[in-house]
Write a protein that holds these residues in place. Structure first.
Motif, mmCIF file in Angstrom:
data_model
loop_
_atom_site.group_PDB
_atom_site.id
_atom_site.type_symbol
_atom_site.label_atom_id
_atom_site.label_comp_id
_atom_site.label_asym_id
_atom_site.label_seq_id
_atom_site.Cartn_x
_atom_site.Cartn_y
_atom_site.Cartn_z
ATOM 1 N N SER A 161 -9.436 -1.997 3.906
ATOM 2 C CA SER A 161 -9.904 -3.122 4.721
ATOM 3 C C SER A 161 -9.223 -4.415 4.299
ATOM 4 C CB SER A 161 -11.421 -3.248 4.601
ATOM 5 O OG SER A 161 -11.893 -4.370 5.308
ATOM 6 N N PHE A 162 -9.103 -4.613 2.991
ATOM 7 C CA PHE A 162 -8.488 -5.832 2.463
ATOM 8 C C PHE A 162 -7.012 -5.906 2.829
ATOM 9 C CE2 PHE A 162 -6.122 -8.060 -0.823
ATOM 10 C CZ PHE A 162 -6.762 -9.286 -0.830
ATOM 11 N N VAL A 163 -6.282 -4.834 2.590
ATOM 12 C CA VAL A 163 -4.833 -4.838 2.847
ATOM 13 C C VAL A 163 -4.545 -5.006 4.336
ATOM 14 C CG1 VAL A 163 -2.721 -3.460 2.666
ATOM 15 C CG2 VAL A 163 -4.309 -3.550 0.747
ATOM 16 N N LYS A 164 -5.379 -4.412 5.177
ATOM 17 C CA LYS A 164 -5.221 -4.601 6.622
ATOM 18 C C LYS A 164 -5.432 -6.066 7.004
ATOM 19 C CE LYS A 164 -6.975 -1.392 9.458
ATOM 20 N NZ LYS A 164 -5.876 -0.659 10.103
ATOM 21 N N SER A 165 -6.368 -6.749 6.308
ATOM 22 C CA SER A 165 -6.631 -8.162 6.613
ATOM 23 C C SER A 165 -5.434 -9.042 6.253
ATOM 24 C CB SER A 165 -7.882 -8.651 5.869
ATOM 25 O OG SER A 165 -7.611 -8.909 4.505
ATOM 26 N N LEU A 166 -4.575 -8.553 5.357
ATOM 27 C CA LEU A 166 -3.379 -9.301 4.991
ATOM 28 C C LEU A 166 -2.223 -9.051 5.949
ATOM 29 C CD1 LEU A 166 -3.219 -9.042 1.090
ATOM 30 C CD2 LEU A 166 -4.521 -10.617 2.515
ATOM 31 N N GLY A 167 -2.410 -8.100 6.868
ATOM 32 C CA GLY A 167 -1.382 -7.875 7.871
ATOM 33 C C GLY A 167 -0.670 -6.535 7.810
ATOM 34 N N VAL A 168 -1.080 -5.651 6.879
ATOM 35 C CA VAL A 168 -0.488 -4.310 6.807
ATOM 36 C C VAL A 168 -1.279 -3.417 7.765
ATOM 37 C CG1 VAL A 168 0.125 -2.362 5.330
ATOM 38 C CG2 VAL A 168 0.175 -4.693 4.410
ATOM 39 N N GLU A 169 -0.670 -3.039 8.862
ATOM 40 C CA GLU A 169 -1.400 -2.390 9.956
ATOM 41 C C GLU A 169 -2.003 -1.048 9.564
ATOM 42 O OE1 GLU A 169 -0.493 -0.906 14.521
ATOM 43 O OE2 GLU A 169 0.673 -2.558 13.690
ATOM 44 N N THR A 170 -1.216 -0.176 8.931
ATOM 45 C CA THR A 170 -1.707 1.138 8.507
ATOM 46 C C THR A 170 -1.282 1.375 7.061
ATOM 47 O OG1 THR A 170 -1.403 1.958 10.785
ATOM 48 C CG2 THR A 170 -1.806 3.603 9.078
ATOM 49 N N PRO A 171 -2.096 0.937 6.110
ATOM 50 C CA PRO A 171 -1.716 1.086 4.705
ATOM 51 C C PRO A 171 -1.536 2.538 4.292
ATOM 52 C CG PRO A 171 -3.581 -0.408 4.970
ATOM 53 C CD PRO A 171 -3.392 0.274 6.286
ATOM 54 N N LYS A 172 -0.549 2.768 3.446
ATOM 55 C CA LYS A 172 -0.303 4.093 2.881
ATOM 56 C C LYS A 172 -0.895 4.114 1.470
ATOM 57 C CE LYS A 172 3.959 4.921 5.494
ATOM 58 N NZ LYS A 172 3.977 3.660 6.256
ATOM 59 N N VAL A 173 -1.803 5.063 1.247
ATOM 60 C CA VAL A 173 -2.559 5.131 -0.001
ATOM 61 C C VAL A 173 -2.142 6.355 -0.805
ATOM 62 C CG1 VAL A 173 -4.853 5.188 -1.049
ATOM 63 C CG2 VAL A 173 -4.524 4.079 1.183
ATOM 64 N N ALA A 174 -1.765 6.138 -2.063
ATOM 65 C CA ALA A 174 -1.416 7.245 -2.947
ATOM 66 C C ALA A 174 -2.519 7.432 -3.980
ATOM 67 C CB ALA A 174 -0.089 6.970 -3.650
ATOM 68 N N GLY A 175 -3.072 8.643 -4.024
ATOM 69 C CA GLY A 175 -4.033 8.983 -5.073
ATOM 70 C C GLY A 175 -3.256 9.307 -6.341
ATOM 71 N N ILE A 176 -3.187 8.357 -7.255
ATOM 72 C CA ILE A 176 -2.321 8.491 -8.432
ATOM 73 C C ILE A 176 -2.951 9.388 -9.492
ATOM 74 C CG2 ILE A 176 -1.177 7.245 -10.314
ATOM 75 C CD1 ILE A 176 0.041 6.741 -7.540
ATOM 76 N N CYS A 177 -2.136 10.316 -9.980
ATOM 77 C CA CYS A 177 -2.547 11.219 -11.056
ATOM 78 C C CYS A 177 -1.363 11.411 -12.000
ATOM 79 C CB CYS A 177 -2.974 12.577 -10.475
ATOM 80 S SG CYS A 177 -4.384 12.473 -9.336
ATOM 81 N N ALA A 178 -1.563 12.200 -13.042
ATOM 82 C CA ALA A 178 -0.471 12.469 -13.978
ATOM 83 C C ALA A 178 0.534 13.451 -13.389
ATOM 84 C CB ALA A 178 -1.020 13.011 -15.293
#
Length: 297
Positions: A161-178
């Motif tokens: 929600s936050f990143v979209k409010s900054l103007g990134v239309e469809t944020p790409k999210v990486a679930g970071i692991c080792a």
């Protein structure tokens, strides 16, 4: 979204000036940052705290006193007043001054005068990293210690929600692991895979989620190709969803102290963004944090 300058320019193009309520504002670094933010045309502020000390600091710092000041010497009470100003719509953002974080969060979560929504409160940090074609967002490096799947959904939802409010239309999210494969002995990989599947089935909307992904193949197309990972997120991640506060905090500080990155951060999940900067944060980072909160508000 590539830089903090873009955030600044978007704010300056807004029709309405936002107002920050600063809790226990008798704090030199915070006053400097708020004054700079006002000078840049990012926002105005209401200073809640020890009026005598605030006026003395403004004078010592040669800062013009153009702010509304509400006198309250008790920091915890100042935090409640500041939170209520935001709750009542007189201000748009809450910012931590010379008050401990526990007291501030207590004011935020107060059911009668605070900003509680029932949503999880989480932290997001933004980094403008030299050489990258986009800003990177790291969550959660400061608030949730060892989140389970339910908490990770909340952290992810806040971040998207936050990143979209900054103007990134469809944020790409990486679930970071080792590692980038599911291993039942590593719970973070199982959580990341479940978040990815929840996104596939529409339970998590407005973004593209993939995981588990190791940090290298989340950020580097070359690393992803070398490992045979085919994903719209691999090498192109906007949001790095960290498995726990330890890994998030280490990444945050590594980017801060070993690169020429610019950064800022805010708390999400309340009725309005909350700026909680550390005394170790640079002046520039404090102003950037204010800008992030203003654009989100």
């Amino acid at each position: 979204m590539k830089s903090f300058n873009e955030i600044y320019e978007k704010i300056k193009g807004s029709d309405r000036q936002r107002v920050i309520a600063v809790a226990a504002a008798e704090d030199e670094p915070v006053l400097k940052a708020v004054a700079k933010a006002k000078e840049l045309g990012l926002c105005n502020a209401v200073l809640v705290g020890d009026e005598e000390k605030i006026l003395s600091l403004l004078s010592e710092l040669s800062l013009e006193n153009t702010f509304k000041i509400i006198g309250e010497k008790n920091p915890a009470k100042a935090a409640k007043i500041a939170a209520n100003l935001v709750r009542e719509g007189e201000c748009d953002i809450l910012m931590k001054g010379l008050v401990d974080t526990k007291s501030l969060l207590r004011a935020v979560l107060d059911k009668e005068t605070g900003l509680a929504t029932g949503n999880l409160i989480s932290h997001i940090a933004a980094f403008e990293v030299p050489g990258y074609d986009r800003m990177l967002f790291v969550t959660d490096a400061a608030m949730n210690t060892y989140p389970g799947l339910k908490e990770k959904v909340g952290i992810l939802t806040n971040a998207v929600s936050f990143v979209k409010s900054l103007g990134v239309e469809t944020p790409k999210v990486a679930g970071i692991c080792a590692v980038e494969v599911v291993n039942e002995a590593m719970q973070a990989t199982v959580d990341a895979a479940m978040l990815s599947k929840m996104n596939d089935r529409g339970q998590i909307k407005g973004c593209i989620v993939d995981g588990p992904l190791a940090l290298d193949n989340a950020l580097s197309v070359e690393a992803a190709e070398h490992k045979g990972i085919k994903s719209p997120v691999a090498g192109h991640a906007d949001i790095l969803l960290m498995p726990n506060i330890e890994s998030g905090n280490v990444l945050y500080k590594a980017l801060t102290y070993t690169t020429e990155s610019k950064s800022g951060g805010v708390l999400l999940g309340a009725k309005a963004p909350v700026v909680v900067t550390s005394r170790a944060d640079s002046f520039e980072s404090k102003v950037n944090s204010i800008a992030m909160a203003v654009l989100n508000a």
